[in-house]
Motif scaffolding. Structure first.
Motif, mmCIF file in Angstrom:
data_model
loop_
_atom_site.group_PDB
_atom_site.id
_atom_site.type_symbol
_atom_site.label_atom_id
_atom_site.label_comp_id
_atom_site.label_asym_id
_atom_site.label_seq_id
_atom_site.Cartn_x
_atom_site.Cartn_y
_atom_site.Cartn_z
ATOM 1 N N PHE A 103 0.890 -1.159 0.000
ATOM 2 C CA PHE A 103 0.000 0.000 0.000
ATOM 3 C C PHE A 103 0.926 1.206 0.000
ATOM 4 C CE2 PHE A 103 -2.351 -3.354 2.409
ATOM 5 C CZ PHE A 103 -3.207 -3.683 1.370
ATOM 6 N N PRO A 104 1.202 1.759 -1.183
ATOM 7 C CA PRO A 104 2.391 2.606 -1.335
ATOM 8 C C PRO A 104 2.408 3.865 -0.473
ATOM 9 C CG PRO A 104 0.995 2.677 -3.305
ATOM 10 C CD PRO A 104 0.470 1.593 -2.433
ATOM 11 N N ASN A 105 1.228 4.444 -0.201
ATOM 12 C CA ASN A 105 1.248 5.725 0.515
ATOM 13 C C ASN A 105 1.050 5.576 2.016
ATOM 14 O OD1 ASN A 105 1.514 7.349 -1.884
ATOM 15 N ND2 ASN A 105 -0.574 6.682 -2.337
ATOM 16 N N LEU A 106 1.055 4.351 2.489
ATOM 17 C CA LEU A 106 0.866 4.142 3.924
ATOM 18 C C LEU A 106 2.197 3.826 4.579
ATOM 19 C CD1 LEU A 106 -2.434 2.097 3.948
ATOM 20 C CD2 LEU A 106 -2.081 4.538 4.087
ATOM 21 N N THR A 107 2.199 3.958 5.894
ATOM 22 C CA THR A 107 3.440 3.696 6.605
ATOM 23 C C THR A 107 3.712 2.190 6.623
ATOM 24 O OG1 THR A 107 2.269 3.499 8.677
ATOM 25 C CG2 THR A 107 3.141 5.668 8.152
ATOM 26 N N VAL A 108 4.935 1.871 6.923
ATOM 27 C CA VAL A 108 5.348 0.476 7.015
ATOM 28 C C VAL A 108 4.483 -0.248 8.042
ATOM 29 C CG1 VAL A 108 7.234 -0.993 7.795
ATOM 30 C CG2 VAL A 108 7.692 0.920 6.248
ATOM 31 N N LEU A 109 4.281 0.407 9.181
ATOM 32 C CA LEU A 109 3.501 -0.216 10.245
ATOM 33 C C LEU A 109 2.076 -0.488 9.775
ATOM 34 C CD1 LEU A 109 3.388 -1.062 13.241
ATOM 35 C CD2 LEU A 109 2.550 1.221 13.726
ATOM 36 N N ASP A 110 1.457 0.506 9.107
ATOM 37 C CA ASP A 110 0.069 0.332 8.674
ATOM 38 C C ASP A 110 -0.061 -0.767 7.637
ATOM 39 O OD1 ASP A 110 -1.018 2.071 10.375
ATOM 40 O OD2 ASP A 110 -1.304 3.718 8.970
ATOM 41 N N ALA A 145 2.187 -6.326 15.201
ATOM 42 C CA ALA A 145 2.708 -5.839 13.927
ATOM 43 C C ALA A 145 4.172 -5.440 14.086
ATOM 44 C CB ALA A 145 1.876 -4.667 13.439
ATOM 45 N N GLN A 146 4.466 -4.777 15.195
ATOM 46 C CA GLN A 146 5.848 -4.346 15.406
ATOM 47 C C GLN A 146 6.761 -5.542 15.554
ATOM 48 O OE1 GLN A 146 5.152 -1.726 18.713
ATOM 49 N NE2 GLN A 146 5.365 0.086 17.416
ATOM 50 N N GLU A 147 6.196 -6.587 16.156
ATOM 51 C CA GLU A 147 6.984 -7.802 16.306
ATOM 52 C C GLU A 147 7.371 -8.347 14.929
ATOM 53 O OE1 GLU A 147 5.209 -10.544 19.112
ATOM 54 O OE2 GLU A 147 6.141 -12.182 17.998
ATOM 55 N N PHE A 148 6.358 -8.376 14.054
ATOM 56 C CA PHE A 148 6.656 -8.833 12.697
ATOM 57 C C PHE A 148 7.743 -7.982 12.072
ATOM 58 C CE2 PHE A 148 2.397 -10.871 12.643
ATOM 59 C CZ PHE A 148 2.829 -12.131 12.263
#
Lengths: 280, 378, 237, 422, 375
Positions: A103-110, A145-148
């Motif tokens: 999802f190109p315009n979203l943050t890595v976390l999102d 998610a952060q764990e991933f």
């Protein structure tokens, strides 16, 4: 019918995927013909073949993007043909794409948190009212998610916009995102494309690692033979929509049909022919 | 980021500065606002009305103004649409501090602003809005400060029905714009009067103001063999209907209302038709001749109904102020109720619902000319 | 020297696709760029063709700097690309596709004779000349793409993966045609995944990996270089 | 950090309150006259409509021109309720519409559960099921409403008139919103299957159909009090600056909480890449419908507020040409920026109706609409991504959660891939 | 078929109805049958009247076709819904009005060659006028494209759409200024007189002024003939340009694939400009024909025909030239027949309902190419 034999796993592992007689026609073009495949829990198999052999089409049929013309796909004993892609994903099959589809315009976390959505554990109203349940689950989800991300070495990049990441990291993010959906079966479509040798080596380690850690079954399409040969336990080779060979990496490397499919017909002979012409 | 903050601050400051700007002190002049649809779908109506009203003010000023003060005209664009009309009305009342308003042309704009006029005790006279609710409150009582200078729908519709029957026509086809209450009102009352007095309506069709292709319904008109085609719309629609009616073999006589009155009426298309109007330009009364001459001199065209009503409305207002003797809207409104004034469109008095009582004329379009055909008293 | 590429750097947004590529091509040569998917081969061709803009570096064509020249002017100078995946205009007939190749040619008589020559070279296309490009088979499309390129009378032909998705028999045919075109005096820059095939007809080759040239040399040497073989079949990583 | 209300929320609510109080004070002191008051209220109403559209277009990527039609539905239905109450002292409008909204809403939810269990659902067939249910329940509601209305009449009449009117007004606005939402669900169900531009055109068609129906509301639809093209009068003018701000803040809070929840992320993922979203287990059809319904809900709310600003409704207000206004505002403010949308809404109202009216010299009144498109054109050419791009004020900004405390993860440390060092 | 908690499957009566599309199809068929029954019964009751209405619709349809082509061509090549197109049409109508009413351009052949037969002379004169308004519209469109669209080619698609709306407003309100066009409704002066003919069992006769039409007679005028003939002529010319000329082929190539077109040396920007110009020229011609048929020009006149033509283009499959023609003819018939037989006030609503239904059945319009799947 197919010459393919379905066999029980030697050590009694659960059958994860069973594909029988899968065929896809695009107009008159037979993109995949009578394809069969069986995976057991924990398998790490490769699907290879030259460009246009129909590998990605197989992936698209497994994940519900295309409906097969004929044939059946069973995931853990359930027929999944005709299901929507999102339902198939929710059943436990995740994938990555050949030409990275973040999802190109979203943050890595999102990016990762979105994949976690079906397991978010709270609904629309919880979100709007920000109640206890939302607070708890959102926190849990975020930490997950952060764990991933940390597994993939992307923890420090969580706030970065996905499209601004370097290529190799985008690849890793895509794999992380696929894993966030908590799949049983992971389909990787050319994960090493565009990676340099160092990155590729690291990727191979990573694939091994995630298989162990998340108890995954993995099917991967790859062009770089050194990846396929390096990590796959069993390989299926396709050309022109047909399976032309199956076997262990060693068997495949020795198979003349595979060599021909990859390197061209009788490469050495042909070369001679052209050489001769040139010098004439 | 900084630019955004800057823009935001700028806007707030601008808002405050403009908002706090005191309306120009109203010492030396009496201000009359003219609300007209200068943009939007029908600017042509707004322009005519404004021109008529401005001419009235100019003439009054030439005679020394009213109550010894010059009249200052403030024009605002109300777009014939509710929201902009409300904004325009608020603007002239709040920013310009006017006490008298001429406008709006369209009923749909006049209705919401009439309520603002009533609330702010500002005298408003609409030159052309025919919807009864313009001057009435929701409970049916009359708005104290709101007047109009035109007939309301029942009158003109009835006039034309009677005229058609007197000409010996027995069957009529009605075309009307579903979305225009003026047209709809005329059509309804025409139908009522026509059938009550022995005529027969052989067909009714609607269209919308944006339509230009009338072929389908005109084919039906031709098929119905009606003797009269009643098209109580503005001249622009009449021009289109008239032009296409001929191609479709329609032989009915076209009739309509004061909306036809315009220098731009296609006399070729409307040839043989009749329409009701407030006055006849052939009328020999000096006020009519003077008006036509002055208008022609200033704007280089024949005044149409909208210009005439704009002129009359403004003059009525000025006369009422004169009669009241003070610049006090309440007094002026009271004076207006009892006013008796010789306007271009005839001698005007107001009834209990603030509608003018005046006579109508029927005009005939023939061979490229518009001429007097009959006179009908209220 | 026909074509010279010096220190070419190209970005896609934040992605550094070409990292200082250097290579050259002499008149009459076939030079091939080989490498895996994503190595930057197509990027190189698109930059030469003017579809992409280099951030730094230089492209010289017959001594003239064409790094920042518009795409249509590059075609005018005699470089034409036969793009990856054929990119036939599916809604145009075969003849119309060929005419598009000759878009910048103005001499009608010459276009006609070129057309004749091309159809002679590709008899299949003559049979199908009225058909829409989209209805051709993969091999026919590839022939059409090459033929369309030839219609612009190029002095340098850029070929992007002409073997992709074709059966071995067809690949062989296509390569014979490429050989043939070269022998009639057109220089060729060939991008291929099918490395053995490409090296077998090329004079020299460059191996690309993640946006840089990692290996270069005469084709025959590369053909037998174990690194090339390994890059493709991978003994072990 | 989730537990306590964060600083930005406090700042936002405080700021909104301060803005409300300052403007309200200026209104009370009559510094901001009725002229500015009306423009500000219209600006606020436009902000609500546009936030709805921004959800649909900016966040979900669906090019909708139907926002104006739902706005109209909200306006007319809310107006009808308050009209019947203030003019006829009757709550039949309120009760009937409330019943319709509740019954149809419930049936939609129930049917949705039922139908979603069917594999390979055909949108048009599903639509037919919902449509039949909606029509049946609406008819039932009308009958039921006749029975329930009289006692409720008595109940409300016992209250002080101002209180009763306020209650009816709030309910009317909410019902207007819900009705618009339900209509949008029915309409969106088949139409959302269309590709982007085709969807836009179909929704434009919806706006036009609504306008035509409103033109004939007294004849074809049979609501004589709406008076068709004559315009509906007699609606109480109860939408004050307070109510506009109240609903605006409400909508902002809902939008912000939604966007920053898992649902919101799923909505955005559909805009970013539909195929990838599907592959990640996102039910794209569901989220498209959800967003469309929510956006329309806001449009309906805004319509209800608008109806009570001037107390007069006319179908021309809902002309399709004006349906581009929210789209212009959303793009102008910056797609995906709620801050930009709110700012652009007020700016649009203030500039077009306010400053241009005041600043253009007399004789140049008609230049308002020559200057406006020129401004639009210049702005678009200078800032093609809108005034605010995707900038958000702190409250609406996504907060990055703090990094987890490093737990010991021996296995992962070893193989973690370092950033490409070449 | 296995069932489990995650796998939806309800093989029931409901499933049968809903999944097999039966309910949806029934709904559509019911609507279709109602319409057909209504129209069929009208046809039987009064066939000449019905035929007359069809002729009316045909005339309208051909004008829409000319406008629709501009939308479809521009959309096909740059994927932009060019909302300003309807206003270019308005400019065309005004230009021809000025040429005829102010300059008397249509009389030039009579002045220069007094011996020419009046019919021929007016014919040549009218053709000059139509060519002039086509040329001016083309210029206007190129200017608009260069100023408002080209700088935004790499911006989000919506930005160009908003500027298109801006340009549309600008053309309207700038045109409404007194010194530009006029805020007034202006009666259009036709360059020739209207003649109407009656067709019946007795043959063809000219309709005399004031004469009622006898029973069982269909009438048509020289205006319908001119509109149909000129439209068909222009369509043939367009088909020739797009199909046979170099620029036409380049247009198709660019529409299909801009990158590859650039690789062939095609200057994509100028091809796009030419496309705008051709579309606008057709709109200019349509403007004059429309004004001849419905003799009034007005600064807002482009909006509604523009919208209808746009709907026609979408109905036919936007991007497809035959689609635009078919869509426009359907729109013309839908409008006239629904006005004549179903409900006049609802005719716009009916036109849009048809559009929505067609899109639901064929999501890309009648002639639209199916969207290519991609993964």
């Amino acid at each position: 019918m197919s010459d393919f034999q379905f066999t029980p796993s030697p050590d009694g592992r659960e059958e994860i995927l069973r594909i029988e007689g899968l065929t896809k026609l695009f107009g008159g073009l037979r993109a995949v013909n009578n394809f069969s495949l069986q995976l057991h829990r924990g398998d790490l198999n490769g699907l290879i073949g030259p460009n246009g052999a129909g590998k990605t089409t197989v992936f698209n049929m497994i994940t519900g993007v295309y409906t097969p013309t004929t044939g059946s796909i069973q995931f853990r004993g359930q027929e999944i043909t005709g299901l929507e892609p999102f339902q198939i994903n929710q059943m436990g099959i995740a994938r990555t794409f050949q030409n990275i589809r973040l999802f190109p315009n979203l943050t890595v976390l999102d990016n990762v948190r979105i994949a976690y959505h079906p397991h978010a554990g709270y609904n629309l109203l919880d979100g709007i009212f920000r109640n206890e349940r939302f607070q708890v689950k959102e926190k849990e989800l975020t930490e997950r998610a952060q764990e991933f991300l940390s597994v993939f070495g992307l923890e420090d990049r969580q706030g970065e916009i996905a499209k601004n990441l370097p290529y190799g990291e985008q690849r890793r993010l895509e794999i992380a995102r696929a894993l966030a959906a908590e799949p049983k079966l992971l389909l990787l479509d050319e994960p090493a494309a565009g990676m340099n040798p160092a990155e590729t080596v690291a990727l191979m380690d990573l694939i091994h690692f995630i298989r162990e850690r998340f108890n995954l079954t993995i099917l991967l399409i790859e062009h770089q033979m050194r990846v396929v040969m390096g990590i796959c336990e069993y390989i299926t080779v396709m050309d022109f929509g047909e399976v032309i060979a199956r076997g262990t990496p060693a068997e495949i490397q020795a198979n003349p049909r595979v060599v021909e499919a990859y390197l061209g017909p009788g490469a050495a002979a042909l070369s001679e022919k052209f050489r001769r012409k040139k010098t004439v | 980021m900084k630019t955004r903050v800057a823009i935001f601050v700028l806007l707030i400051v601008a808002l405050l500065v403009t908002a706090c700007q005191p309306g120009a002190a109203g010492g030396g002049t009496i201000k009359i606002a003219i609300l007209a649809p200068l943009s939007g779908p029908v600017p042509t109506f707004g322009v005519s009305t404004r021109d008529g009203a401005l001419l009235a003010i100019e003439e009054a000023n030439a005679k020394g103004g009213v109550l010894g003060k010059k009249i200052e005209a403030i024009v605002a664009d109300s777009q014939c649409t509710p929201d902009p009309a409300v904004n325009a009305m608020n603007k002239v009342i709040e920013q310009d501090k006017v006490h008298y308003v001429v406008g709006e042309v369209c009923s749909k704009a006049s209705i919401p602003i009439s309520e603002i006029a009533e609330k702010n005790k500002v005298v408003m006279i609409s030159p052309t809005s025919t919807n009864p609710t313009v001057t009435l409150n929701a409970d049916g009582s009359t708005k104290k400060y709101v007047f109009r200078a035109c007939f309301i729908d029942p009158f003109q519709g009835t006039v034309m029905a009677k005229f058609a029957l007197s000409k010996g026509y027995k069957t009529a086809f009605i075309l009307f714009d579903q979305g225009n209450d003026y047209v709809r009102g005329l059509a309804e009352f025409f139908e009522k009067a026509f059938t009550e007095n022995g005529g027969q309506i052989v067909g009714k069709e609607t269209y919308t103001a944006q339509d230009t292709d009338f072929s389908a319904i005109l084919t039906k008109v031709a098929e119905s063999k009606a003797e009269v085609l009643f098209v109580p719309d503005y001249y622009n629609i009449v021009n289109l209907v008239g032009a296409q009616a001929k191609e479709k073999g329609v032989t009915a006589v076209m009739m309509g209302g004061d909306g036809w009155d315009s220098a731009d009426l296609d006399k070729n298309a409307a040839n043989g038709g009749f329409f009701s109007n407030h006055y006849s330009p052939e009328d020999t009364r000096p006020i009519v001749q003077q008006w036509v001459a002055n208008y022609q001199k200033k704007y280089n065209s024949v005044p149409d109904a909208l210009a005439t009503l704009g002129y009359d409305a403004t003059n009525l207002l000025i006369a009422a102020i004169e009669k009241a003797g003070v610049d006090d809207p309440t007094k002026v409104a009271e004076a207006m109720e009892k006013l008796e004034y010789e306007a271009v469109s005839g001698k005007v008095t107001f009834d209990a619902q603030h509608n003018p009582i005046k006579s109508a004329v029927v005009l005939a379009v023939k061979d490229g000319k518009v001429s007097f055909a009959a006179s009908v008293a209220p | 020297m026909m074509l010279e590429v010096k220190d070419l750097n190209v970005y896609y947004g934040a992605i550094h696709a070409l990292r200082g590529i250097n290579f050259h091509l002499e008149k009459g040569e076939i030079v091939t760029l080989i490498g895996a998917n994503g190595a930057g081969k197509s990027t190189t061709l698109n930059t030469i063709s003017g579809l992409l803009r280099a951030r730094s570096g230089q492209i010289l064509f017959q001594g003239e700097d064409i790094t920042y020249t518009e795409a249509q002017d590059i075609v005018r100078k005699g470089i034409i690309q036969v793009p990856e995946g054929r990119k036939i205009f599916a809604t145009l007939s075969v003849i119309e596709n060929l005419e598009m190749g000759a878009y910048l040619q103005t001499d009608q008589a010459q276009i006609q004779s070129d057309l004749e020559a091309v159809l002679k070279r590709f008899p299949r296309l003559r049979e199908r000349r009225k058909q829409f490009g989209g209805t051709l088979s993969g091999g026919e499309q590839q022939m059409l793409a090459i033929a369309r390129g030839l219609m612009s009378r190029p002095s340098l032909l850029l070929l992007d993966e002409p073997s992709m998705g074709l059966s071995p028999i067809l690949v062989e045919q296509i390569f014979e045609i490429i050989r043939d075109i070269n022998e009639q005096g057109t220089s060729i820059l060939l991008v291929e995944q099918n490395a053995q095939m490409a090296l077998s007809i090329a004079d020299r080759g460059y191996v690309l990996e993640t946006g840089r040239v990692v290996l270069e040399g005469p084709a025959q040497e590369l053909l037998h270089n174990p690194m090339v073989i390994e890059a493709y079949l991978g003994g072990h990583g | 950090m989730f537990k306590k209300i964060d600083r930005s929320s406090l700042l936002f609510l405080g700021g909104a309150l301060a803005f409300f109080i300052v403007v309200q004070a200026l209104i009370s002191l009559n510094v901001l006259t009725a002229f500015w008051n009306t423009i500000l209220r219209i600006g606020g109403v436009m902000a609500i409509v546009s936030i709805g559209l921004n959800l649909i277009y900016g966040f979900n990527g669906q090019f909708s021109l139907g926002q104006w039609g739902f706005y109209a539905i909200g306006a007319y239905s809310a107006a009808d309720i308050t009209y019947r109450w203030t003019n006829n002292a009757s709550t039949d409008g309120l009760i009937v519409l409330l019943l319709i909204v509740l019954l149809v809403g419930t049936s939609i939810l129930l049917l949705y559960r039922l139908l979603s269990r069917i594999r390979g659902l055909d949108a048009l067939s599903a639509f037919t099921v919902y449509l039949l249910a909606a029509i049946g329940l609406s008819v039932a509601s009308v009958q039921l409403g006749r029975v329930i209305a009289p006692p409720v009449n008595g109940l409300l009449q016992a209250l002080p008139p101002d209180v009763a009117t306020t209650i009816v007004f709030i309910l009317a606005v909410l019902i207007g919103g819900l009705l618009a939402a339900e209509v949008s669900f029915l309409f969106g169900l088949p139409v959302l299957t269309l590709g982007s531009d085709y969807f836009g055109i179909a929704t434009l068609g919806f706006t036009i159909i609504v306008k035509v129906l409103l033109d004939n509301s007294d004849t074809l639809l049979g609501f004589t009090e709406m008076k068709g093209a004559r315009g509906m009068i007699g609606i109480p003018k109860v939408t004050s600056w307070f109510w506009v701000m109240f609903f605006l803040v409400l909508v902002l809070v809902i939008t912000r909480n939604l966007i920053h929840s898992s649902t919101g992320r799923a909505i955005i993922s559909v805009r970013e890449d539909e195929i990838a979203a599907k592959a990640m287990g996102i039910d794209v059809g569901y989220f498209k419908t959800l967003t469309f319904v929510l956006g329309s809900l806001f449009a309906g709310l805004a319509g209800g507020l608008y109806a009570h600003v001037n107390g007069f409704l006319h179908p021309d207000t809902f002309n399709f040409i004006k349906s581009f206004d929210p789209m212009i505002i959303v793009v102008f403010g910056g797609l995906g920026s709620i801050t930009g949308t709110v700012f652009a809404s007020f700016a649009w109202a203030l500039v077009l109706e306010g400053f241009l009216r005041l600043l253009l010299p007399s004789g140049f009144e008609t230049w308002r609409f020559v200057v406006y498109p020129l401004l639009l054109l210049i702005m678009m050419l200078l800032k093609p991504n809108g005034l605010f791009g995707n900038f958000e004020m702190p409250y609406l900004r996504q907060i990055l959660p703090p990094l987890r405390k490093k737990t010991s993860q021996p296995q992962s440390e070893g193989i973690t891939v370092k950033e490409a060092n070449v | 078929m296995n069932s489990s908690k995650a796998v939806p499957s309800t093989p029931s009566f409901l499933d049968f109805l809903v999944r097999r599309k039966i309910l949806g199809l029934l709904l559509l068929i019911l609507i279709l049958l109602l319409v057909l029954w209504k129209l069929g019964s009208e046809l039987v009751t009064n066939p000449t009247l019905f035929l007359q209405q069809v002729i009316n619709g045909l005339q309208l349809g051909f004008v829409y076709a000319l406008i629709a082509l501009g939308y479809t061509m521009v959309y096909g090549i740059v994927r932009l819904i060019n909302f300003a197109h309807g206003d270019v049409f308005m400019v065309g109508a005004f230009m021809s009005y000025y040429a005829i009413a102010r300059v008397q351009l249509h009389t030039w052949p009579a002045k220069v060659f007094p011996n020419l037969s009046p019919g021929l002379s007016i014919g040549i004169g009218s053709i000059t006028v139509i060519l002039l308004s086509m040329a001016i519209c083309a210029l206007v469109a190129i200017t608009i494209e260069r100023v408002a669209y080209k700088p935004l080619r790499n911006a989000p698609r919506i930005s160009a759409l908003i500027t298109a709306i801006g340009v549309s407003f600008f053309l309207e309100y700038f045109g409404a200024l007194n010194f530009v066009f006029s805020p007034n409704f202006i009666t259009y002066k036709r360059p020739f007189d209207v003649t109407t003919w009656m067709v019946s069992a007795q043959g063809v006769q000219a309709l005399q002024k004031g004469q009622a039409i006898p029973e069982k007679t269909v009438i048509f005028s020289n205006i319908s003939i001119i509109i149909v003939v000129v439209s068909i002529l222009l369509l043939v010319v367009l088909q020739y340009i797009v199909g046979k000329t170099k620029i036409g082929k380049a247009m198709r190539a660019v529409a299909y694939d801009k990158q590859t077109a650039r690789l062939m040396g095609i200057n994509v920007d100028s091809v796009i400009s030419v496309t705008f110009a051709i579309g606008a020229a057709l709109a200019g011609a349509a403007g004059m024909l429309y004004a001849i048929a419905f003799p009034q020009v007005f600064f807002w006149m482009g909006i509604i025909p523009g919208l209808k033509a746009f709907v026609a283009a979408v109905l036919g499959g936007i991007g497809s030239i035959p689609g635009a023609l078919v869509g426009a003819l359907i729109m013309g018939q839908a409008e006239v027949l629904s006005a004549a037989y179903i409900s006049t006030p609802m005719r716009d609503a009916i036109a849009f309902t048809i559009l929505i239904i067609v899109l639901l059945v064929r999501p890309t319009g009648i002639f639209g190419e199916a969207q290519r799947e991609k993964a």
